[in-house]
Design a protein around this motif. Structure first.
Motif, mmCIF file in Angstrom:
data_model
loop_
_atom_site.group_PDB
_atom_site.id
_atom_site.type_symbol
_atom_site.label_atom_id
_atom_site.label_comp_id
_atom_site.label_asym_id
_atom_site.label_seq_id
_atom_site.Cartn_x
_atom_site.Cartn_y
_atom_site.Cartn_z
ATOM 1 N N ILE A 148 -5.051 -6.998 8.236
ATOM 2 C CA ILE A 148 -6.382 -7.524 8.536
ATOM 3 C C ILE A 148 -7.308 -7.025 7.438
ATOM 4 O O ILE A 148 -7.304 -5.834 7.112
ATOM 5 N N LEU A 149 -8.067 -7.922 6.841
ATOM 6 C CA LEU A 149 -9.013 -7.553 5.796
ATOM 7 C C LEU A 149 -10.408 -7.446 6.373
ATOM 8 O O LEU A 149 -10.847 -8.315 7.136
ATOM 9 N N VAL A 150 -11.118 -6.388 5.989
ATOM 10 C CA VAL A 150 -12.499 -6.183 6.419
ATOM 11 C C VAL A 150 -13.361 -6.086 5.170
ATOM 12 O O VAL A 150 -13.144 -5.221 4.311
ATOM 13 N N SER A 151 -14.344 -6.958 5.054
ATOM 14 C CA SER A 151 -15.191 -7.013 3.865
ATOM 15 C C SER A 151 -16.222 -5.882 3.889
ATOM 16 O O SER A 151 -16.443 -5.242 4.927
ATOM 17 N N TYR A 204 -10.633 0.285 -7.450
ATOM 18 C CA TYR A 204 -9.707 1.400 -7.283
ATOM 19 C C TYR A 204 -9.587 1.772 -5.806
ATOM 20 O O TYR A 204 -10.449 1.464 -4.973
ATOM 21 N N PHE A 205 -8.473 2.445 -5.488
ATOM 22 C CA PHE A 205 -8.247 2.953 -4.139
ATOM 23 C C PHE A 205 -8.993 4.275 -3.968
ATOM 24 O O PHE A 205 -9.028 5.104 -4.885
ATOM 25 N N ARG A 237 -1.903 1.973 8.772
ATOM 26 C CA ARG A 237 -2.861 2.696 7.944
ATOM 27 C C ARG A 237 -4.031 1.783 7.606
ATOM 28 O O ARG A 237 -3.880 0.577 7.463
ATOM 29 N N ASP A 238 -5.208 2.381 7.455
ATOM 30 C CA ASP A 238 -6.369 1.667 6.931
ATOM 31 C C ASP A 238 -6.553 2.097 5.480
ATOM 32 O O ASP A 238 -6.800 3.281 5.199
ATOM 33 N N VAL A 239 -6.408 1.153 4.585
ATOM 34 C CA VAL A 239 -6.483 1.421 3.149
ATOM 35 C C VAL A 239 -7.853 0.984 2.649
ATOM 36 O O VAL A 239 -8.272 -0.153 2.880
ATOM 37 N N GLU A 240 -8.557 1.890 1.970
ATOM 38 C CA GLU A 240 -9.895 1.583 1.462
ATOM 39 C C GLU A 240 -9.839 1.327 -0.038
ATOM 40 O O GLU A 240 -9.269 2.106 -0.802
ATOM 41 N N LEU A 241 -10.482 0.232 -0.426
ATOM 42 C CA LEU A 241 -10.479 -0.229 -1.803
ATOM 43 C C LEU A 241 -11.909 -0.439 -2.262
ATOM 44 O O LEU A 241 -12.677 -1.151 -1.614
ATOM 45 N N ILE A 244 -8.194 -2.627 4.134
ATOM 46 C CA ILE A 244 -6.975 -3.387 4.408
ATOM 47 C C ILE A 244 -6.245 -2.653 5.526
ATOM 48 O O ILE A 244 -5.722 -1.548 5.326
ATOM 49 N N LYS A 245 -6.233 -3.252 6.700
ATOM 50 C CA LYS A 245 -5.582 -2.626 7.850
ATOM 51 C C LYS A 245 -4.118 -3.039 7.901
ATOM 52 O O LYS A 245 -3.802 -4.188 8.190
#
Length: 602
Positions: free
Chosen positions: A362-365, A446-447, A334-338, A423-424
């Motif tokens: 894997i974190l993506v800024s 927040y998510f 899952r790709d989690v967006e924060l 957050i992948k």
């Protein structure tokens, strides 16, 4: 060598949790100058010189033993009627909490308020342990007299003794720091024009006083809580030390309390109340989003032990995080967006995996920079930096976290870039993510696709505790901010819902006077309303005190434990048509003490 108390207050020492109690011959094996404070037969706090320690990290201290931080659960109709509390105050039961003790560890109490006094003006408070007021006594230096600082080989603990004229025996108790004020001292202070000059313990935040009021406050004919004749043992907890606040990136000005101090508070209550031979209700009005959310934390283990003792009950609030978008759950890749807003200095994020999965991320800024793959079997601390952004991320993991056995990764974001972080999750089974409680964050974090379930705060998942969510008694609707169940493993929590919206509590407005520090008038009396799951817990604690009066004081069930009380309250809970119980929001229904007694007749 500093005393144990001096070490507690010093910024040169750090207190960590341990699940062992050194044997007599093992004290010499502790680090030089260390101080050990006992919580239970298997738990204690070890104060160690920070110069002998590695910097704070979950790798060196392990997640289980690094103290978590807790926040008061408040947001600053008549609930007692809807909860069946007023009804059982009336004949034929006439239950008012007589000869029952309510213990509250929180922000203290305004002991001068009439709500906590008897008709003759004397206090209903048996003792206040103020952890924020260093003990100012001296001792003669002679060993073995009990009124001294013990030697360093025994951990440097001070043993205090005090008397209470209401009992015919001397009470002995070790309090390693702070000051204990007995009922005798409180009553003496109440006779003074400036009582705070004699007993300088205050509740500046007002949260602890509000809880005590909702549990058993009374001013004349104005009834605020069910247990209007109960007595109190109060602990004013000290704020967490600066090292823990910095480590967890707690927002400036936010109230944050270490679980070590809270656990020591409950130990004090139990030991202090033991000679009185009365039933005791512990009321917990603080919570944390940190932890496994399954009832296996050290704090939950400790509270389980307490709740299983005869004539003891533990009531815990469910927290106010249900609508704060601080929980995410998912399965598989899952790709989690924060989302992070402006002005956030930092925050922590916990990722809990399922057994036996080994996940990676894997974190993506917000600027599009990606990190290398981080595995949940990573060892040590990984410091992650970015080329075009100032953010620093510290990543640590435990393949089998000691409390739950589940996989845990903790990310600490420092100076996070505002925007959307991704957050992948890869190679994951089911997983959960939790952000800190809202009050700990310095801005928006927040998510974007949160899960409002499993948002009860720790230690709500304690199996034997009575866990309470909040609803509005005026409308009967569930309060959207209230935490929701169940536990991660599917255990039923919360147990009940109780009024927590606009709950009336007694109040006082202090008026400063010229003169020496501490001089002030009593101010004007009145009341105000408080909203939060802590109020639900307080209302329930008052009801539990009434039940304990019936069971133990009146000898209807002298061997009762918290487990049985919880069962009776669940049986008597009010249920709404169309809702299937147990429920993630309501548990087994709304608190109704009158119906609990009605169920006893069946």
């Amino acid at each position: 060598m500093p005393s144990c108390e001096e070490k507690v207050y010093s910024n040169d020492y750090f207190g960590a949790l341990f699940d062992f109690w050194p044997l007599e011959g093992e004290f010499n094996t502790l680090p030089a100058g260390a101080c050990y404070m006992k919580i239970s037969e298997v738990l204690g706090v070890l104060e160690i010189d920070k110069r002998r320690l590695a910097p704070l990290s979950f790798t060196d201290y392990t997640y289980r033993f690094l103290p978590k931080l807790y926040a008061p659960m408040q947001n600053v109709s008549f609930p007692l009627l809807k909860s069946g509390i007023l009804q059982v105050q009336q004949p034929p039961l006439s239950l008012t909490g007589q000869n029952v003790i309510i213990g509250i560890a929180d922000t203290g109490i305004d002991y001068t308020m009439p709500a906590f006094r008897r008709e003759d003006g004397s206090s209903r408070i048996l003792a206040i342990w103020d952890q924020t007021v260093p003990y100012g006594s001296v001792y003669d230096g002679q060993p073995g007299n009990g009124d001294r600082d013990t030697d360093d080989a025994n951990g440097g603990e001070r043993v205090r003794r005090w008397n209470d004229d209401s009992i015919k025996k001397r009470v002995s108790m070790d309090v390693p720091f702070g000051t204990v004020y007995t009922r005798e001292e409180i009553n003496d202070a109440l006779k003074s024009e400036n009582p705070f000059m004699k007993v300088p313990s205050r509740d500046a935040a007002g949260h602890g006083s509000a809880m005590a009021g909702a549990a058993g406050g009374r001013v004349g004919d104005e009834i605020y809580g069910g247990a209007v004749n109960a007595e109190f043992v109060i602990v004013k907890c000290k704020q967490a030390d600066s090292d823990l606040r910095q480590f967890y990136y707690i927002a400036e000005g936010a109230e944050a309390y270490s679980e070590t101090d809270i656990m020591l508070a409950y130990r004090f209550m139990d030991s202090y109340c033991e000679p009185f031979r009365r039933p005791l209700v512990y009321c917990m009005g603080m919570g944390s989003s940190m932890g496994p959310h399954d009832g296996t934390s050290l704090f939950s283990e400790f509270l389980n032990h307490v709740a299983m003792e005869r004539s003891r009950a533990v009531v815990v609030c469910g927290g106010n995080e249900g609508n704060q978008a601080g929980h995410f759950s998912g399965i598989g890749d899952r790709d989690v967006e924060l989302r992070t807003g402006e002005g956030v200095g930092g925050f922590t994020l916990e990722i809990w995996g399922s057994i036996p999965e080994i996940f990676s991320i894997i974190l993506v800024s917000p600027g599009g920079e990606s990190t290398a793959v981080l595995s949940s079997i990573v060892s040590g601390i990984k410091r992650i930096t970015f080329i075009f952004e100032q953010t620093v991320i510290y990543a640590e993991a435990e393949l089998a976290e000691q409390s739950s056995g589940r996989t845990l990764m903790v990310l600490r974001f420092e100076d996070p870039t505002p925007g959307i972080w991704r957050i992948k999750m890869r190679n994951a089974g089911s997983f959960h993510m939790w952000l800190p409680v809202k009050s700990f964050l310095g801005g928006e974090v927040y998510f974007l696709q949160p899960d409002p379930e499993i948002t009860l705060t720790e230690p709500s998942y304690t199996q034997e505790a009575i866990t309470v969510s909040a609803y509005a008694d005026a409308t009967g609707a569930f309060w959207s901010e209230s935490g929701r169940g169940y536990a991660v493993g599917g255990q039923i929590k919360p147990d009940l819902a109780a009024p927590g919206v606009d709950v009336p509590v007694p109040a006082r407005t202090p008026v400063a006077l010229p003169g020496p520090a501490g001089a002030e008038s009593m101010g004007s009396l009145g009341s105000f309303t408080v909203t939060g799951s802590s109020m639900s817990a307080a209302v329930t604690a008052g009801a539990v005190a009434q039940f304990l009066e019936w069971a133990i004081v009146r000898e209807n069930d002298t061997f009762i434990k918290g487990r049985e009380i919880k069962s009776y309250l669940q049986r008597g809970a009010s249920k709404d048509a169309g809702t299937e119980y147990p429920d993630r929001r309501w548990g087994y229904g709304k608190l109704n003490l009158q119906q609990a007694f009605e169920a006893l007749r069946v």
